[in-house]
Design an enzyme around this catalytic site. Structure first.
Site, mmCIF file in Angstrom:
data_model
loop_
_atom_site.group_PDB
_atom_site.id
_atom_site.type_symbol
_atom_site.label_atom_id
_atom_site.label_comp_id
_atom_site.label_asym_id
_atom_site.label_seq_id
_atom_site.Cartn_x
_atom_site.Cartn_y
_atom_site.Cartn_z
ATOM 1 C CG ASP A 189 153.796 38.442 -7.838
ATOM 2 O OD1 ASP A 189 153.164 37.506 -7.307
ATOM 3 O OD2 ASP A 189 153.316 39.192 -8.699
ATOM 4 C CG ASP A 196 147.769 34.439 -8.609
ATOM 5 O OD1 ASP A 196 146.572 34.373 -8.294
ATOM 6 O OD2 ASP A 196 148.146 34.773 -9.739
HETATM 7 N N1 GLY Z 1 150.527 35.212 -10.860
HETATM 8 C C1 GLY Z 1 150.078 35.752 -12.080
HETATM 9 C C2 GLY Z 1 149.657 34.732 -13.046
HETATM 10 O O1 GLY Z 1 149.535 33.556 -12.721
HETATM 11 O O2 GLY Z 1 149.435 35.111 -14.203
#
Ligand code: GLY
Length: 401
Positions: free
Chosen positions: A111, A171
């Site tokens: 992330d 994501d």
């Molecule tokens: N990227 C994690 C979420 O969207 O909860």
């Protein structure tokens, strides 16, 4: 019973006006200013409790969104005193992000883009911050360490190569602009090469035949081929987690922005139309797109998915032909109108967030998530709500992604 809408009726909904957008953004900035002292040395936690965020350290995957809200507030503040106050806090946050990556505090996951694009890349783009630039390049270095050459993807979570985590998640498409930025700034193509390989793998494996998407995709550790798809935060493996689909919409838009591969416009249309076809009548999805057709329609909404999708549509509209661009911009304006009317914080005394009714992770009998933040403000929901408003007010905005 609430049924999914028909996409052809979306255009009958009212479009948000410029006055409404300005007012909504001004409420957001008032909220940021009102609670700024609480979140100067600390950051808001990922999700609120009873619509109030508690302060936390710079950890987890979401703190960059709050600094991103500060930069959006800085760009749109109406007077110099407010601008100066916001700038000071945003710069302190950038120093915190520098320390975090320098000391490698909770950075062993994919992330890095969510953390460092809206905080440090934004700082560099807006103020020329050298600290922001150095921090973001270090973050890009951390991110490329997670590249798996067998399967050509960035491993999302866990120990590198662990059998139960040999996967990427949808994501991650939003983590990749950091790598394109790092290549542009350093002149080193290694970041871009990895981003491009990941995008290729993701696009080929994450979209299902019916245009819904997998949340997570396991790859075969020996052959590098698709092994199986699974959900973590969606209702069940074969259903479409609303936010995953929304990350796919914005993800296709940024994938096109950086690669200019025309097939990504087609993928965008497929993923986006699936999302639109599964909206309930107020155009804000439930946390999984499978809800809405059946008696499960009382499930909580995820307003963050609506605003992420709006940002994706507004981004992709820049690159499409006139007809498609007009359509997706018009849709985004209608969804945003519903978000402002029914989901936004209107009175900053009632919440220290910007957007109500988000869902972080709701437990179902079939998913693997840890439950939290159901029907609450979520930090990325606040950020993308502000980004969507800002995009409509400032169409030439230099994006942080
Ligand atoms: N990227 C994690 C979420 O969207 O909860």
């Amino acid at each position: 019973m609430e049924k999914w809408i028909k996409t052809d009726v979306i255009m009958q909904y009212p479009e948000v006006t410029e006055e409404e957008i300005k007012k909504a953004l001004s409420v957001c900035i008032s909220g940021v200013l009102k609670y700024l002292d609480d979140f100067t040395d600390k950051f808001p936690y990922a999700a609120s409790v009873d619509n109030f965020y508690r302060p936390c350290e710079n950890k987890g995957w979401t703190t960059g969104f709050y600094t991103g809200e500060l930069w959006l507030s800085y760009e749109n503040a109406q007077n110099d005193a407010d601008k100066k106050r916001i700038l000071e806090v945003a710069e302190a946050h950038v120093r915190s992000f520098y320390d975090r990556v320098e000391k490698e505090i909770d950075v062993d996951h994919h992330d890095m883009g969510f953390l460092y694009s809206p905080s440090c890349v934004a700082a560099y783009k807006l103020t020329g911050s050298e600290t922001g630039k150095k921090a973001a390049i270090k973050a890009a270095d951390m991110l490329i360490r997670r590249f798996q050459s067998v399967g050509e993807f960035i491993q999302a979570w866990g120990k590198m190569g662990a059998e139960d985590n040999y996967r990427f998640i949808i994501d991650c498409l939003l983590n990749l602009p950091l790598l394109y930025w790092a290549s542009m700034e350093t002149g080193d193509e290694k970041y871009r090469d990895i981003a491009e390989k990941h995008i290729h793998t993701a696009m080929n494996n994450v979209i299902r035949e019916d245009d819904s998407t997998w949340h997570t995709v396991f790859m075969d550790q020996k052959t590098g081929a698709f092994h199986h798809g699974a959900t973590c935060q969606g209702y069940k493996d074969g259903s479409a987690w609303a936010r995953g689909q929304a990350w796919g919409i914005y993800g296709c838009a940024v994938a096109y922005k950086y690669t200019k591969r025309s097939e990504y416009i087609d993928y965008f249309k497929r993923v986006c139309m699936y999302f639109l076809k599964h909206l309930p009548s107020d155009l804000v999805p439930m946390w999984d797109l499978s809800f809405g057709e059946t008696d499960k329609d009382t499930e909580p909404r995820d307003s963050s998915s609506a605003v992420i999708a709006c940002c994706g549509m507004l981004e992709m509209s820049k690159y499409m032909n006139e007809e498609d661009s007009g359509y997706f911009t018009a849709v985004a304006k209608r969804i945003l109108k519903s978000v402002i009317d029914g989901y936004a914080v209107r009175d900053v005394n009632t919440s220290n967030g910007r957007l109500l009714h988000g869902t972080y992770s709701k437990k179902s009998p079939y998913n693997t998530c840890t439950p939290e933040g159901v029907d609450e403000c979520v930090l990325w929901g606040d950020y993308y709500y502000m980004e969507a408003l800002n995009r409509l007010l400032n169409p030439d905005w230099n994006i942080y992604w």
